[in-house]
Design an enzyme around this catalytic site. Structure first.
Site, PDB file in Angstrom:
ATOM      1  N   GLU A  41       0.491  -1.500  -0.160  1.00 33.09           N
ATOM      2  CA  GLU A  41      -0.288  -0.455   0.131  1.00 33.09           C
ATOM      3  C   GLU A  41       0.831   0.694   0.293  1.00 33.09           C
ATOM      4  O   GLU A  41       0.702   2.043  -0.725  1.00 33.09           O
ATOM      5  CB  GLU A  41      -1.295   0.117   1.150  1.00 33.09           C
ATOM      6  CG  GLU A  41      -2.115  -1.530   1.222  1.00 33.09           C
ATOM      7  CD  GLU A  41      -2.934  -1.398  -0.095  1.00 33.09           C
ATOM      8  OE1 GLU A  41      -2.449   0.074  -0.550  1.00 33.09           O
ATOM      9  OE2 GLU A  41      -3.601  -2.092  -0.279  1.00 33.09           O
ATOM     10  N   TYR A 124      -6.329   6.662   3.453  1.00 37.68           N
ATOM     11  CA  TYR A 124      -6.570   5.296   2.676  1.00 37.68           C
ATOM     12  C   TYR A 124      -5.746   4.185   3.430  1.00 37.68           C
ATOM     13  O   TYR A 124      -6.536   3.313   3.091  1.00 37.68           O
ATOM     14  CB  TYR A 124      -5.757   5.411   1.737  1.00 37.68           C
ATOM     15  CG  TYR A 124      -5.198   4.900   0.767  1.00 37.68           C
ATOM     16  CD1 TYR A 124      -6.912   3.989   0.139  1.00 37.68           C
ATOM     17  CD2 TYR A 124      -4.580   4.335   0.442  1.00 37.68           C
ATOM     18  CE1 TYR A 124      -6.921   2.980  -0.992  1.00 37.68           C
ATOM     19  CE2 TYR A 124      -4.254   3.124  -0.134  1.00 37.68           C
ATOM     20  CZ  TYR A 124      -5.245   2.436  -1.011  1.00 37.68           C
ATOM     21  OH  TYR A 124      -5.477   1.426  -1.376  1.00 37.68           O
ATOM     22  N   ASP A 142     -10.006   6.067  -1.977  1.00 33.33           N
ATOM     23  CA  ASP A 142      -8.968   6.577  -2.974  1.00 33.33           C
ATOM     24  C   ASP A 142      -9.518   7.553  -4.045  1.00 33.33           C
ATOM     25  O   ASP A 142     -10.700   7.716  -4.557  1.00 33.33           O
ATOM     26  CB  ASP A 142      -7.730   5.889  -2.838  1.00 33.33           C
ATOM     27  CG  ASP A 142      -8.486   4.756  -4.608  1.00 33.33           C
ATOM     28  OD1 ASP A 142     -10.127   4.757  -4.739  1.00 33.33           O
ATOM     29  OD2 ASP A 142      -7.770   3.709  -5.084  1.00 33.33           O
TER      30      ASP A 142
END
Length: 366
Positions: A41, A124, A142
């Site tokens: 991520e 996020y 996002d």
DNA sequence: GAGGCGTGGTA
DNA sequence: TTACCAAGCCT
């Protein structure tokens, strides 16, 4: 504002029916190791999957666990991140790994709030890791989710303000409902990458087209609404590629407070023109104090290398200079280091410099 | 809260 | 060539 007759139940059911995990296979999908999910991520923040993928492979190979990463050298991590951009991500990656190792016993926090406390993890990433690794019922927000929700609901609320972000977070939670968050979050991001794309959206094959307000109103490409774009500032970099008879070069580390922080570069004189002559550079306040111009011979002046950042345009010229006698090492960071050419691969360099080196590898060295 | 922070792909 | 934008975060 959101239209009242939007059916989020229809949206989530059709989305999950559309989704198949193998549609976009990725090494971090169907993964439950928080370290690997977190690493993927961070790498994928503002980064295309295809661009980040090889970096993910390199990082898990070099640093298979958060504890191993926590013990890594700063420069080694920066080197592995070289070319990926947004280098604060790499610095925060290491900070967060050390926090997890030192203060959490090597275990990632298992909650959204706990994850949010780590450096480099924002709303996020906290939602992504919390849902993918720990099964928490939180919706990611996002660029894909903004676009999909704004279009489906026909919602022109600007996405770039804080109230707008909170508004869309609420819409995302409403869309998620009670279905499994990990699967829903993966599905909606794949959907944004494959169907509801920014340009040339595939509305003909869209499983939720029948409920899409933007499509019904022919406003697909008017949504989402964003704020004004940032201005691009031009800058002119003159790099001093100084070498001696042993093929050693001057390198310095970039300071905080500017682009490419903590990366390395040739000594730099920044001017207001791409045409600045070497004589003018010598007179410039940026000229390195330890570099005696009378002991230099100009070998070559490169063409202009242009480099587009999101907020700056760099025009760079490389002045290739030979030093009479050997370069004298001095104490960094106040003065440049003296580095043999074959040791450049230890140092992370901005892309504009590696491009120059790729062009000139064979002609340098004498 | 607005702006800083990379790089590469695409139209 | 220019502009946009891609699994955002920090100050």
């Amino acid at each position: 504002m959101a239209i009242a007759n939007v059916s989020w139940q229809h949206f989530r059911e059709e989305l999950l029916a559309w989704y198949r995990p193998e549609r976009r296979p990725m090494p971090w999908k169907e993964e439950t190791d928080p370290y690997r999910i977190w690493l993927s991520e961070i790498i994928l923040q503002q980064t295309r999957v295809e661009q980040g993928w090889p970096y993910f492979e390199r990082f898990v190979t070099a640093y298979p666990t958060v504890t191993v990463l926590a013990a890594a050298e700063d420069d080694a991590v920066m080197k592995l991140w070289e070319g990926l951009g947004y280098y604060s991500r790499a610095r925060n990656l290491l900070k967060a790994a050390r926090t997890v190792a030192d203060e959490h016993g090597g275990k990632f926090p298992a909650t959204y709030a706990g994850l949010l406390d780590l450096p480099g993890i924002g709303p996020y990433t906290a939602a992504a890791v919390a849902s993918f690794a720990f099964g928490r019922q939180v919706a990611v927000l996002d660029g894909n989710v903004f676009r999909i929700l704004a279009r489906y609901a026909g919602d022109a609320t600007p996405t770039t303000t804080e109230p707008g972000r909170k508004h869309f977070q609420q819409l995302a939670e409403r869309a998620l409902g009670e279905v499994p968050a990990a699967r829903f979050n993966q599905a909606i991001m794949d959907f944004g990458a494959l169907v509801c794309t920014p340009k040339q959206a595939d509305c003909a094959r869209c499983p939720v087209a029948s409920g899409c307000q933007a499509l019904a109103q022919d406003r697909v490409y008017d949504l989402p609404v964003k704020g004004k774009k940032t201005t691009v500032r031009p800058r002119y970099f003159h790099y001093l590629v100084v070498s001696d008879a042993r093929d050693r070069y001057l390198l310095e580390q970039r300071p905080a407070g500017d682009i490419w922080q903590s990366l390395y570069q040739f000594p730099l004189v920044e001017t207001d023109s791409v045409d600045t002559s070497l004589e003018q550079l010598i007179q410039h306040t940026d000229w390195p104090a330890t570099l005696d111009p009378t002991r230099l011979r100009q070998l070559r002046r490169s063409g202009v290398y242009r480099h587009q950042l999101s907020h700056q345009t760099i025009g760079a010229v490389f002045h290739v200079l030979a030093s009479h006698g050997l370069l004298a090492p001095a104490a960094p960071p106040d003065s440049p280091m003296v580095v043999p050419r074959d040791e450049f691969d230890r140092y992370a360099l901005p892309r504009i410099i590696t491009r120059f080196l790729e062009d000139t590898t064979l002609t340098l060295g004498f």
